[in-house]
Design a protein around this motif. Structure first.
Motif, short mmCIF file in Angstrom:
data_model
loop_
_atom_site.label_atom_id
_atom_site.label_comp_id
_atom_site.label_asym_id
_atom_site.label_seq_id
_atom_site.Cartn_x
_atom_site.Cartn_y
_atom_site.Cartn_z
N VAL A 197 0.82 -1.20 0.00
CA VAL A 197 0.00 0.00 0.00
C VAL A 197 0.86 1.26 0.00
CG1 VAL A 197 -1.79 1.29 1.23
CG2 VAL A 197 -1.89 -1.22 1.15
N GLY A 198 1.81 1.36 0.97
CA GLY A 198 2.66 2.54 1.01
C GLY A 198 3.26 2.74 2.39
N PRO A 199 4.12 3.75 2.56
CA PRO A 199 4.78 3.99 3.84
C PRO A 199 3.83 4.54 4.90
CG PRO A 199 5.42 5.66 2.24
CD PRO A 199 4.61 4.64 1.50
N VAL A 200 4.07 4.14 6.14
CA VAL A 200 3.23 4.58 7.26
C VAL A 200 3.35 6.08 7.46
CG1 VAL A 200 2.92 4.40 9.76
CG2 VAL A 200 3.25 2.33 8.38
N ASP A 201 4.53 6.64 7.21
CA ASP A 201 4.72 8.07 7.46
C ASP A 201 4.18 8.95 6.33
OD1 ASP A 201 6.57 7.67 5.49
OD2 ASP A 201 8.33 8.11 6.73
#
Length: 362
Positions: free
Chosen positions: A61-65
């Protein structure tokens, strides 16, 4: 004909709107589950998606930040709660409200086609699968005998298919995601194109389009640019059926948004096609089912006080000329005396409401 309680009709209307909204906004399947995973010195979002067979696949999905992505995850949790609520609504509408759910295979097939973009590309569900949705639309309980089917029929106008400049994914891939035994059915004309697909168990999905030209085109499948490699069989009178379709929901899973013909068009169309059925074997059975479904819808439209709706589309069909008039006369001649009398009353009442002197078929 027993009416459906107003509470459930209102619930259906809410489900339709919420299902349509969800179809526009869902990037991730609601049965999935978001997790985070550490990769070196950074955390990332992934989604685990069950495959229905005890396993699951993981999608990045993508980076948490990334604040935008994390917001999407929070929105997903909200949407997932709505998904669960919609599933409860579907259960209530079918178990308590008297509305109709399709069999699981049909529901899964239509769901896969919807997810692929069929109804966004203005495909229209027709035949008995569409008829099943009319219980909720008209607010009446329909008899089970008129609802049974072993196939699904889909129509799309050829001009729309050519002009939208978009397409479904490969149609065979979509169907095989539901049942791997789906295969193209060789066309009766012998050309290298398929308008129908069938499973080993005999379940059939067929694609149709309208034919307003020469009868020379009837046995020649039309190549449909928007249908993911499927062709469609051209049929007379189909343009009348799929004109101005309505949006509703199939009561499967959390609700599958679909396009179906207006019930008054379906009723008149069935009178027309019944008169053109073959009179051998399956043709006779299909003819009898056509007449039964038409009569049921006329009764339901009358009960719902929608006489004017029927009168308007009947007049449209009648004014298309002698061939249409003869087909309507022949179809209504197959009805019982009671059903013909109901048709007469509905058309006469509707004619007064729209200020038209309706020409009756008998």
């Amino acid at each position: 004909m027993k009416p459906i309680d107003l509470m459930y009709q209102t619930m259906l209307a809410e489900l339709v709107q919420r299902s349509i909204d969800a179809a526009w906004t869902a990037d991730f399947p609601p049965e999935g589950r978001f997790i985070t995973a550490q990769v070196k010195d950074k955390r990332y979002w992934y989604i685990d998606i069950p495959d229905g067979k005890g396993s699951k696949s993981r999608r990045y999905v993508g980076p948490v930040d990334d604040l935008e992505i994390s917001k999407r995850v929070l929105d997903f949790k909200r949407d997932k709660n709505d998904y669960r609520a919609r599933r409860r609504m579907v259960t209530s509408l079918t178990r308590e409200g008297g509305m109709i759910a399709p069999d699981t295979l049909t529901g899964d097939i239509v769901d896969a086609l919807a997810a692929g973009g069929l109804f966004r590309l203005r495909g229209v569900l027709i035949g008995t699968v569409a008829f099943q949705t009319y219980a909720g639309i008209l607010g009446v309980r329909l008899p089970i005998a008129a609802l049974l089917t072993g196939d699904a029929d889909v129509a799309q106008d050829y001009a729309i298919s050519r002009e939208v400049e978009d397409s479904l994914p490969p149609i065979l891939d979509l169907l095989q995601s539901v049942d791997p035994t789906f295969r193209p059915v060789p066309h009766r004309s012998g050309v290298a194109a398929s308008s129908a697909f069938q499973t080993d168990s005999g379940y059939r999905v067929e694609f149709l389009t309208s034919n307003r030209g020469s009868d020379d085109y009837i046995d020649q499948p039309s190549r449909m640019p928007a249908l993911g490699g499927a062709s469609a069989d051209p049929l007379r009178f189909l343009d009348f059926l799929i004109r101005d379709p309505i949006r509703t929901v199939m009561l499967h899973k959390s609700g599958v948004p679909v396009n179906v013909p207006a019930p008054e068009r379906y009723a008149v169309h069935k009178l027309i096609v019944a008169s053109r059925r073959r009179t051998d074997g399956q043709g006779t059975l299909k003819r009898d089912k056509d007449i039964q479904q038409s009569a049921l819808l006329i009764e339901a439209l009358s009960q719902a006080r929608r006489h004017a709706d029927l009168a308007l589309v009947y007049t449209e069909a009648w004014e298309r000329g002698p061939a249409w008039q003869e087909a309507i006369k022949a179809g209504s001649g197959l009805m019982t005396d009671e059903d013909r009398e109901r048709l007469r009353d509905c058309l006469e009442t509707g004619g007064r409401q729209i200020g038209e002197d309706i020409t009756l078929p008998y």
